[in-house]
Write an enzyme that holds these catalytic residues in place. Structure first.
Site, short mmCIF file in Angstrom:
data_model
loop_
_atom_site.label_atom_id
_atom_site.label_comp_id
_atom_site.label_asym_id
_atom_site.label_seq_id
_atom_site.Cartn_x
_atom_site.Cartn_y
_atom_site.Cartn_z
N ARG A 64 45.20 25.51 26.95
CA ARG A 64 45.31 24.46 25.85
C ARG A 64 43.92 23.90 25.61
NH1 ARG A 64 50.33 20.90 28.21
NH2 ARG A 64 52.04 22.42 28.03
N GLU A 122 50.20 33.71 28.17
CA GLU A 122 51.49 33.88 28.17
C GLU A 122 52.23 35.01 28.81
OE1 GLU A 122 53.67 31.70 27.00
OE2 GLU A 122 52.35 30.25 26.35
N GLY A 149 51.80 40.46 40.43
CA GLY A 149 53.12 41.25 40.31
C GLY A 149 53.68 41.63 38.89
#
Ligand code: SF4
Length: 344
Positions: free
Chosen positions: A35, A47, A91
């Site tokens: 941010r 994201e 992962g």
């Protein structure tokens, strides 16, 4: 915005909700590394990492990733094995491959700069409706709604939505409500605020309604029972036998061509030997519970186009999925007590 049940809460007034939310966010919102930037590349990276992974886990990976691949050009020029290695531990490696492919797409289609247009952002590999809206609003402050787990929960409760939110009707309701709530200006702050409300106050099991800035507008009757989701598919148990072969301080590994495509794993066995395995490691994979069982290798193994011997030193820079990395670290520490475990 409409609510699905009669209640004594005040009618949902979108502008008042936005005001209360904004006031609360300026006092209580989270200070997250992604941010502090408006760089669309950095926001895209965050994201992708945040899909399926918690904020606390992502933060150090995010910093390291940006130090190693600071922009689309650097990522586009990287080898796939380096990209997978940098992702190691997070992962769901399809995200790393998509991110790599997105960097190439940005170079080929947009000259290395992501344009401030949601339709263009939505063309990137691995970018769905949520991620496109998140990048558009967080990087460019475009008026795009977003719905992820936190926001979905807040909306389901605010509107007392008592049907599964993961059905097409439920999704339509969440997106329509998120769109109705969106202010004309300040989507970046508004979306961040809704997300933080879900992460800090309107939390899954015990919502902290006493501290909620939207309490007076909330129609939830039993918020702790919301949101409702469809039944999950039953967890399937899988048993996967692999072998551990060592020779002259080297270890035989196989390059995976499916689940962890491009990464190195302990060589697979076609069937499970009768003996006891050297070790077993359980790990989740989508709706599976996988047991990785590693057996001692009896026969001398030959490398082929998929299998190669690697020195112990080389292992540290190879992309290895976490369960195999853990197994190797344990096997090597037993094979040679005091040997330093593979770095994380
Ligand atoms: S925390 Fe409570 S009052 Fe606030 S939105 Fe969630 S359920 Fe409603």
């Amino acid at each position: 915005m409409s609510a699905s049940a009669e209640s004594s809460a005040r009618p949902l007034d979108d502008r008042q909700i936005c005001r209360c939310l904004r006031r609360w966010f300026r006092l209580r919102g989270r200070d997250l590394p992604w941010r502090r930037t408006r760089d669309p590349y950095a926001i895209l990276v965050s994201e992708f990492m945040l899909q399926q992974t918690q904020v606390a886990t992502v933060a150090p990976y995010y910093e390291r990733w940006l130090a190693r691949f600071p922009d689309f050009t650097a990522l586009d020029g990287a080898k796939e094995s380096d990209v997978l290695h940098a992702w190691q531990g997070l992962g769901y490696y399809a995200r790393a491959r998509n991110l790599h492919a997105a960097a190439r797409f940005v170079r080929e289609n947009f000259g290395g700069q992501l344009p401030p247009a949601t339709a263009s952002i939505a063309r990137l590999p691995g970018v769905g409706r949520y991620t496109a809206g998140a990048i558009a609003s967080f990087a460019f402050d475009l008026p795009e709604p977003i719905v992820e787990a936190n926001i979905g929960r807040v909306i389901a409760r605010l509107t007392n939505w008592r049907a599964p939110i993961d059905s097409s009707t439920g999704q339509a309701h969440l997106w329509q409500t998120a769109t109705a709530l969106l202010p004309r200006k300040g989507a970046r702050e508004h979306n961040s605020a809704l997300m933080d409300l879900g992460a800090l106050v309107c939390v899954p099991r015990r919502p902290r309604c006493g501290q909620c800035p939207l309490r007076q507008f909330c129609h939830a009757v039993q918020p702790e029972l919301l949101p409702i989701k469809r039944k999950r598919p039953r967890t399937i148990q899988l048993f996967e036998p692999h072998t551990f072969a060592q020779r002259r301080n080297r270890v035989l590994l196989e390059q995976s061509s499916d689940r962890w495509r491009g990464m190195w794993i302990l060589p697979r066995l076609a069937r499970s030997p009768k003996e006891e395995p050297l070790l077993k490691i359980d790990f989740p994979f989508t709706h599976h519970r996988v047991t990785l069982a590693v057996f001692a290798s009896r026969k001398a193994k030959r490398p082929n186009d998929k299998r190669r011997w690697f020195s112990r030193q080389a292992l540290a820079s190879l992309p290895l999925p976490s369960p195999h990395r853990r197994a190797l670290a344990l096997l090597l520490s037993v094979a040679e007590p005091g040997h330093t475990l593979l770095p994380n």
